[in-house]
Write a protein that holds these residues in place. Structure first.
Motif, PDB file in Angstrom:
ATOM      1  N   UNK A   1       9.447  -2.490   7.690  1.00  0.00           N
ATOM      2  CA  UNK A   1      10.311  -1.444   7.108  1.00  0.00           C
ATOM      3  C   UNK A   1       9.573  -0.146   6.822  1.00  0.00           C
ATOM      4  N   UNK A   2       8.311  -0.243   6.422  1.00  0.00           N
ATOM      5  CA  UNK A   2       7.590   0.989   6.096  1.00  0.00           C
ATOM      6  C   UNK A   2       7.134   1.741   7.331  1.00  0.00           C
TER       7      UNK A   2
ATOM      8  N   UNK B   1       9.256  10.300   5.016  1.00  0.00           N
ATOM      9  CA  UNK B   1       7.886  10.503   5.473  1.00  0.00           C
ATOM     10  C   UNK B   1       7.738  10.351   6.989  1.00  0.00           C
TER      11      UNK B   1
ATOM     12  N   UNK C   1       1.120  -0.300  -6.669  1.00  0.00           N
ATOM     13  CA  UNK C   1       1.472  -0.850  -5.368  1.00  0.00           C
ATOM     14  C   UNK C   1       2.910  -1.326  -5.322  1.00  0.00           C
ATOM     15  N   UNK C   2       3.822  -0.526  -5.855  1.00  0.00           N
ATOM     16  CA  UNK C   2       5.245  -0.857  -5.740  1.00  0.00           C
ATOM     17  C   UNK C   2       5.715  -0.528  -4.327  1.00  0.00           C
ATOM     18  N   UNK C   3       6.747  -1.266  -3.875  1.00  0.00           N
ATOM     19  CA  UNK C   3       7.220  -1.050  -2.507  1.00  0.00           C
ATOM     20  C   UNK C   3       8.155   0.161  -2.476  1.00  0.00           C
ATOM     21  N   UNK C   4       7.756   1.225  -1.776  1.00  0.00           N
ATOM     22  CA  UNK C   4       8.540   2.463  -1.826  1.00  0.00           C
ATOM     23  C   UNK C   4       9.900   2.337  -1.144  1.00  0.00           C
ATOM     24  N   UNK C   5      10.063   1.324  -0.259  1.00  0.00           N
ATOM     25  CA  UNK C   5      11.336   1.219   0.450  1.00  0.00           C
ATOM     26  C   UNK C   5      12.350   0.369  -0.304  1.00  0.00           C
TER      27      UNK C   5
ATOM     28  N   UNK D   1      -2.960  -1.833  -0.616  1.00  0.00           N
ATOM     29  CA  UNK D   1      -2.619  -2.598  -1.813  1.00  0.00           C
ATOM     30  C   UNK D   1      -1.173  -3.091  -1.763  1.00  0.00           C
ATOM     31  N   UNK D   2      -0.305  -2.415  -0.968  1.00  0.00           N
ATOM     32  CA  UNK D   2       1.068  -2.918  -0.814  1.00  0.00           C
ATOM     33  C   UNK D   2       1.050  -4.274  -0.124  1.00  0.00           C
TER      34      UNK D   2
ATOM     35  N   UNK E   1       7.405  -5.841   4.556  1.00  0.00           N
ATOM     36  CA  UNK E   1       6.679  -4.651   4.087  1.00  0.00           C
ATOM     37  C   UNK E   1       6.267  -3.738   5.239  1.00  0.00           C
TER      38      UNK E   1
ATOM     39  N   UNK F   1      -0.558   1.829   2.566  1.00  0.00           N
ATOM     40  CA  UNK F   1      -1.434   1.498   1.454  1.00  0.00           C
ATOM     41  C   UNK F   1      -1.772   0.004   1.507  1.00  0.00           C
TER      42      UNK F   1
ATOM     43  N   UNK G   1      15.200   4.463  -7.485  1.00  0.00           N
ATOM     44  CA  UNK G   1      14.137   4.393  -6.486  1.00  0.00           C
ATOM     45  C   UNK G   1      12.796   4.557  -7.185  1.00  0.00           C
TER      46      UNK G   1
ATOM     47  N   UNK H   1      16.366   8.403   3.998  1.00  0.00           N
ATOM     48  CA  UNK H   1      15.558   7.928   2.879  1.00  0.00           C
ATOM     49  C   UNK H   1      14.129   7.649   3.296  1.00  0.00           C
ATOM     50  N   UNK H   2      13.864   7.784   4.572  1.00  0.00           N
ATOM     51  CA  UNK H   2      12.478   7.585   5.017  1.00  0.00           C
ATOM     52  C   UNK H   2      11.917   8.953   5.366  1.00  0.00           C
TER      53      UNK H   2
ATOM     54  N   UNK I   1      -0.230  -6.724  -2.527  1.00  0.00           N
ATOM     55  CA  UNK I   1       0.798  -7.032  -3.523  1.00  0.00           C
ATOM     56  C   UNK I   1       1.787  -8.032  -2.944  1.00  0.00           C
TER      57      UNK I   1
END
Lengths: 284, 379
Positions: free
Chosen positions: A200-201, A280, B87-91, A178-179, A197, A176, B132, A277-278, A182
């Motif tokens: 890690x993602x 996706x 837009x919060x960081x999911x991790x 927007x992340x 960001x 995303x 989370x 926890x990942x 942000x």
């Protein structure tokens, strides 16, 4: 919980039973039996002699995976930042070789890397070989590339690189935007944005990329035989010899296969724990 | 009077030759709650992104505390943003999401903990530190997003339709909450919305925008009571907008009749737009009416009836607590204060006729607005 299978899943279940489960059972039975059909641990005991093959296989597969990651991640990252039409073309180019049989592609690497192959001829024409001889005082006619571990790693990287690029790319491209905004908004410069960001993602993509490169690399046999010239015996070759070669010993072959499978499964479990926890993670 | 903090000077923005912002001039005071209000595509989000530093204007200047900041990247501005979809960081968990900016600023751990705790209590999320992000409801995510921005103690907080994804009830609660937080922190909020009620409820100053231009700047009362043109009158609340002629000061002529009003300063017999709010119209017996019309539609709205009345082909919306049957003839009276006179503008004749009014139509229009918003984001 009722776990009734729908009738449409029957063909699939039968297929899986015949072509996945049954072979594994047969493999396990073979691995624990001697030539007369009795139970034995001998096959596993014999394996000690092949420790170096195990080591070499895992070493080369690890190197190939590392190279794929080092090349594949930046490629995926930059690709995801390009325009949409460029991305489409690049994706096709990355996939294109995969539409050809990989034996053919590996054969072409043979003609490129051979002692009087395309690359050595080119070096000759360019005078690089003469230059090398002048500098080192040697008298080589060619660089020996084929038959080395380097050639085997090259073959693996060439064949499996797309499997690293695709999952990483598909994770990064879906990030995303927007992340990232942000993170910048909260004071991160581009290096920090990447470190805190994007990286890690994109780990799920990296994990599945590593899996998809490492597993086929560790069990490959065609690449090592064609580019390793038979001198760099790998697990895949070792197993093949037990079934087709002069050293006919299917029990030992089954045992080696079983151990290799176990090691790979353990590696994958550890990796998945690492990436917990990942969810996706992108599986192709 | 509080001091000026941000100034936009002759700001223009074009994407591929399409003018998105057309000469925006605006100043924003310290500790002010300012709302950019307008339909989707009016340039409000672009204006916000320029202030935030995510977009560079084609021309014009942005100054912050008197310093030009056109070329200052977002991470070096004392401005934080609450994004439309949070837009919060999911991790990261709630704590680390809020601490993100502090970690980058290398704030010592003890202070990080203290400030995050403080923020959690401001947004009423104490005890959620280790949750989370995907375990939070929309409203809770919203609060985390606000806390994450505010913990950095910015001078300005930008909010891009932050309540758009919440249901009506939660939206009302969060409106009050946001206003409370803004007053408690004493910082400037710049808020973007297409919801006029939201804008009127929370803002000190409302900036109404359309087609890349500012239509009107004022307090919520100003904007509602003294709309500058037909667009503003129509966008803020419901309005009947009619053609009229300003005969002289305090007298306006419509339907060939003169009505007393309280506006002036127009040229004699200048054509004008006349705004009459649906709640300013009194229904009276036919013989006492300044105007007489036929009721064509009645809708029960809970607090009032919305009735559509045909006055010689022009349909008015009237909001009243008295029931009038469909097809009936009624008279209306309008107090002089009920007329709002506006100069003719490019919007004259485009709004304020309720001929096509129906409930379905309104809902369709609302849905259309939201869809457009979605596609705007994806750019």
């Amino acid at each position: 919980m009722k776990n009734k299978l729908s009738r449409f899943s029957v063909p699939y279940v039968v297929w899986m039973g015949i072509f996945v489960v049954a072979p594994i059972i047969i493999m396990v039975i073979y691995a624990f039996s001697n030539g007369e059909g009795g139970f034995t641990w001998d096959n596993f005991a014999q394996m000690g002699a092949y420790g170096s093959v195990f080591l070499r296989s895992f070493k080369l597969a690890l190197i190939a995976t590392a190279v794929c990651l080092l090349v594949g991640y930046p490629v995926s990252y930059w690709l995801s930042r390009e325009g949409a039409s460029f991305q489409r073309i690049a994706m096709v180019l990355i996939m294109l070789p995969m539409w050809m049989n990989f034996l053919l592609r590996t054969y072409s690497w043979m003609t490129i890397l051979e002692n009087n192959g395309l690359l050595n001829q080119l070096f000759h024409k360019l005078g690089i070989i003469a230059l090398y001889n002048n500098i080192t005082g040697s008298e080589i006619e060619y660089f020996s590339m084929i038959g080395t571990q380097g050639a085997v790693v090259l073959g693996m990287v060439y064949n499996y690189l797309p499997f690293m690029i695709l999952p990483i790319y598909s994770v990064i491209v879906k990030l995303d935007g927007s992340l990232i905004e942000a993170a910048r908004d909260l004071g991160a410069d581009s290096v920090t944005v990447f470190r805190k960001v994007i990286l890690p993602l994109s780990l799920p993509g990296v994990l599945s990329g590593i899996t998809m490169v490492f597993v086929p690399s560790v069990s490959t046999f065609a690449i090592s035989r064609m580019l390793g010239g038979g001198t760099e015996l790998l697990l895949g070759d070792l197993i093949e010899r037990q079934f087709l070669g002069g050293a006919y010993n299917p029990q030992l072959g089954a045992a080696i296969s079983l151990v290799m499978m176990a090691v790979v499964v353990i590696c994958m479990l550890v990796m998945n724990r690492f990436g917990e926890g990942e969810e996706q993670a992108v599986m192709l | 009077m509080s001091k000026e903090l941000i100034r936009l000077h002759n700001l223009c923005m074009a994407f591929d030759d399409e003018l998105v912002l057309d000469n925006i001039n605006l100043y924003i005071n310290d500790s002010e709650f300012l709302t950019l209000l307008g339909p989707s595509g009016c340039g409000k989000t672009t204006t916000l992104r320029i202030i935030g530093g995510f977009t560079t204007p084609t021309s014009g200047d942005v100054t912050f505390d008197g310093v030009r900041i056109n070329d200052v990247p977002p991470h070096k501005r004392q401005i934080n943003t609450v994004f439309q979809k949070y837009a919060l960081f999911p991790h990261l968990d709630v704590f680390e999401n809020i601490a993100f900016g502090l970690r980058i600023a290398k704030v010592p751990q003890a202070e990080v903990e203290e400030r995050v705790k403080e923020m959690l209590s401001v947004v009423s999320l104490v005890g959620f530190e280790n949750r989370r992000i995907d375990q939070l409801s929309g409203g809770q995510q919203q609060r985390v997003a606000i806390a994450r921005a505010l913990v950095n103690r910015p001078k300005v907080l930008l909010l891009d339709e932050p309540l758009g994804a919440l249901d009506l009830r939660l939206r009302k609660d969060m409106q009050n909450e946001l206003k409370r937080i803004q007053q408690q922190m004493g910082i400037t909020f710049i808020y973007v919305t297409h919801d006029q009620e939201e804008a009127l409820t929370m803002s000190d100053t409302v900036v109404v925008m359309n087609k890349g231009r500012i239509q009107q700047i004022g307090t919520p009362e100003d904007i509602y009571n003294e709309p500058k043109n037909a667009f503003v009158a129509d966008f803020i609340g419901e309005s009947n907008i009619l053609n009229g002629t300003m005969v002289r000061d305090n007298v306006v002529k419509m339907y060939g009749r003169e009505f007393p009003c309280v506006d002036g300063g127009f040229a004699p017999n200048e054509p004008v737009d006349v705004v009459i709010r649906p709640e300013d119209i009194d229904i009276v017996p036919v013989e006492q009416g300044q105007l007489v019309g036929t009721v064509t539609n009645v809708t029960f709205k809970g607090m009032q009836y919305d009735i559509i009345v045909d006055f010689r082909g022009f349909k008015w919306l009237i909001q009243t607590t008295d029931y009038s049957p469909e097809g009936g003839r009624i008279g209306v009276r309008i107090e002089p204060e009920g007329f709002h006179i506006m100069k003719k503008s490019e919007y004259s004749g485009m709004f304020g006729d309720y001929s096509s009014y129906s409930e379905e139509y309104e809902e369709l229009a609302d849905a259309g607005v939201e869809d457009e918003e979605e596609s705007e984001d994806e750019e």
